[in-house]
Design a protein around this motif. Sequence first.
Motif, PDB file in Angstrom:
ATOM      1  N   ARG A  46      20.286 -59.415  97.879  1.00  0.00           N
ATOM      2  CA  ARG A  46      20.415 -58.168  97.167  1.00  0.00           C
ATOM      3  C   ARG A  46      21.632 -57.470  97.209  1.00  0.00           C
ATOM      4  O   ARG A  46      21.983 -56.998  98.353  1.00  0.00           O
ATOM      5  CB  ARG A  46      19.183 -57.332  97.303  1.00  0.00           C
TER       6      ARG A  46
ATOM      7  N   ASP B  82      23.720 -54.103  95.052  1.00  0.00           N
ATOM      8  CA  ASP B  82      23.592 -53.080  93.771  1.00  0.00           C
ATOM      9  C   ASP B  82      24.651 -52.273  94.012  1.00  0.00           C
ATOM     10  O   ASP B  82      25.195 -51.815  94.999  1.00  0.00           O
ATOM     11  CB  ASP B  82      22.276 -52.598  94.035  1.00  0.00           C
ATOM     12  N   SER B  83      25.150 -51.948  92.778  1.00  0.00           N
ATOM     13  CA  SER B  83      26.249 -51.031  92.683  1.00  0.00           C
ATOM     14  C   SER B  83      26.088 -49.585  92.913  1.00  0.00           C
ATOM     15  O   SER B  83      26.642 -48.622  93.156  1.00  0.00           O
ATOM     16  CB  SER B  83      27.096 -50.921  91.363  1.00  0.00           C
ATOM     17  N   ASP B  84      24.462 -49.221  92.962  1.00  0.00           N
ATOM     18  CA  ASP B  84      24.007 -47.690  93.253  1.00  0.00           C
ATOM     19  C   ASP B  84      24.217 -47.904  94.695  1.00  0.00           C
ATOM     20  O   ASP B  84      24.047 -48.938  95.523  1.00  0.00           O
ATOM     21  CB  ASP B  84      22.635 -47.665  92.681  1.00  0.00           C
TER      22      ASP B  84
ATOM     23  N   HIS C  10      22.336 -47.766  98.338  1.00  0.00           N
ATOM     24  CA  HIS C  10      21.188 -48.700  98.553  1.00  0.00           C
ATOM     25  C   HIS C  10      20.971 -48.718 100.086  1.00  0.00           C
ATOM     26  O   HIS C  10      21.860 -48.085 101.013  1.00  0.00           O
ATOM     27  CB  HIS C  10      21.625 -50.381  98.167  1.00  0.00           C
TER      28      HIS C  10
ATOM     29  N   HIS D 179      18.091 -52.301  98.414  1.00  0.00           N
ATOM     30  CA  HIS D 179      17.279 -51.540  97.449  1.00  0.00           C
ATOM     31  C   HIS D 179      17.996 -50.282  97.127  1.00  0.00           C
ATOM     32  O   HIS D 179      18.527 -49.614  97.923  1.00  0.00           O
ATOM     33  CB  HIS D 179      15.840 -51.129  98.022  1.00  0.00           C
ATOM     34  N   ILE D 180      18.037 -50.005  95.743  1.00  0.00           N
ATOM     35  CA  ILE D 180      18.475 -48.619  95.389  1.00  0.00           C
ATOM     36  C   ILE D 180      17.933 -47.349  96.120  1.00  0.00           C
ATOM     37  O   ILE D 180      16.713 -47.342  96.204  1.00  0.00           O
ATOM     38  CB  ILE D 180      18.429 -48.394  93.919  1.00  0.00           C
TER      39      ILE D 180
END
Length: 559
Positions: free
Chosen positions: A411, A413-415, A417, A422-423
């Motif tokens: 996984r 993610d650009s957010d 995490h 996971h965000i």
Amino acid sequence: MEKRNEISIVLSGAAGQGIQAVEHILTRVAKDSGFHVFATKEYMSRVRGGNNSTEIRIASQPVKAFVNRIDVLVPLNDNAIERLRERITEETIIIGEGRYVEKEKNSIPLMFEEIAESFGNKIYENSVAIGVLAGIINASEDALVKNISAYFSKKNEEVVKGNVNAALKGYEIGKSLGLKFEITPNEKVKKQYLLNGSEAVAKGAIAGGCNFISSYPMSPATTVFTELSRLSNQYGILVDQAEDEIAAANMAIAAWYAGARAMVSTSGGGFALMTEAISLSGMIETPIVVHLGQRPGPATGLPTRTEQGDLNLVLYSGHGDFPRVIYAPGNLCEAYELSAKAFNIADKYQVPVFILTDEYFLDSFYNVEEMPEVKIERYVVKSDENYKRYLLTEDGISPRSIPGYGKGLVRVDSDEHDEYGHITESAKVRKTMVEKRLKKGKKLLEDAVPPKLFGNENYDYLIVAWGSTQLIIREALEKMGNEKVALLHFSQVYPVPRIAEEYLRKAKKVIFVEQNATGQFADLVKLTFGIDTSNRILKYDGFAFSVEELVETLSKEVE
């Protein structure tokens, strides 16, 4: 006039007149004759017309830098001489069509067109010129015939024969002129490689395992893109000319995520569009290697000239805080070695790695004996069922896997995490992840490429430079012959290697030499070590320093 073992030849004419063909053939004729060669060019931003020039140095000893001196000038159009007037001296010999040179002192009128037409076509005049210059340096006749034939091999037999005969006639004329250049051949040189900066970067990338390149054309960096494209079938490289620079950078990141070793090649204006992708690389800790061929800005600036003006752009690109590495090779061997190293470091630390060159570096070439040995280092791991892409570790480097390699889910993610990807908006996790990423920056210093000292270790004056100015400054210091002066050259400009402080504080006077208007690296060194970096020699007119220019300028700065 005293006989000399070196000659500086300058050819000048309009785009489309075949100057590059003359450069290509003559340099190879000289190298195959056992002579050391250096060549560089400057050209206008247009497909045809204007006025461009190429300098070719041919010598008994290694030559690897631009000089202002012109020993032999070959003007190919009517404004070539005026454009180079400041570089012409009483020693300069001007050879060319009578209508171009007849009013000049020390000129030798030759009817290139007329000679070419006698062999069937006036288009052979460049081959006549090549032959004349080959004769002046007493090059090998066999090397002349071989290289002329090879260059025109895709043409029909009549064209090849016409060019060869025109060159041989020129060769006969050149030898008969009796000019005082006696260059001693060396058999070892014949076996050496002749390549330019673009080829060194591209071949280094291949040695580092590059198997994907996505770029959008932009001078001068396009030459690296086209060289990798040319070699793509041979080395299994996937090439994609993207619709724009934003897409190119994001494709490269996606390729790394999937397990490839990817690169983009661009220039300042194109890289400006990539900065969001660079920040993405920093957040998701997926590597990217970026080659940036610098040219003068802002905006379009001088698209075919040279400058070292993009250090700050690369250093501060991308929003937020995350580590990065910036290399700036000073010679062809370093370009090859650091381009390969860029892929290993990007893989190991999962950060953006930049290779900074410029137009002068990419378009200059000389003969080299061999390239340094490099090896591919891979750091991808197999994932397990509980795989944490952003596992917290002591040095901040999490185990990087790729989709399908193991049982775990990869996984990203650009957010912000957590360890699994996971965000999160947790303040505690945010703080921990920022610190995790920044730990890698401290660790990166352990793999830093230290600066190289050239000259006497017991120096009083220390010249500091980075990137493409290395060989020009080294030759300038050799000509100065001052034992009190040394050069400290940085081929890694960020993170600034900490050992540099010892060299800097030892000097009585430190002088920074840069090809930009503000002294960007001098500012970075001051920020890093808190030392005085106010003594700066800066050039930002779009042209490279010449050896003579630096001899004159540096001599005023030292006793």
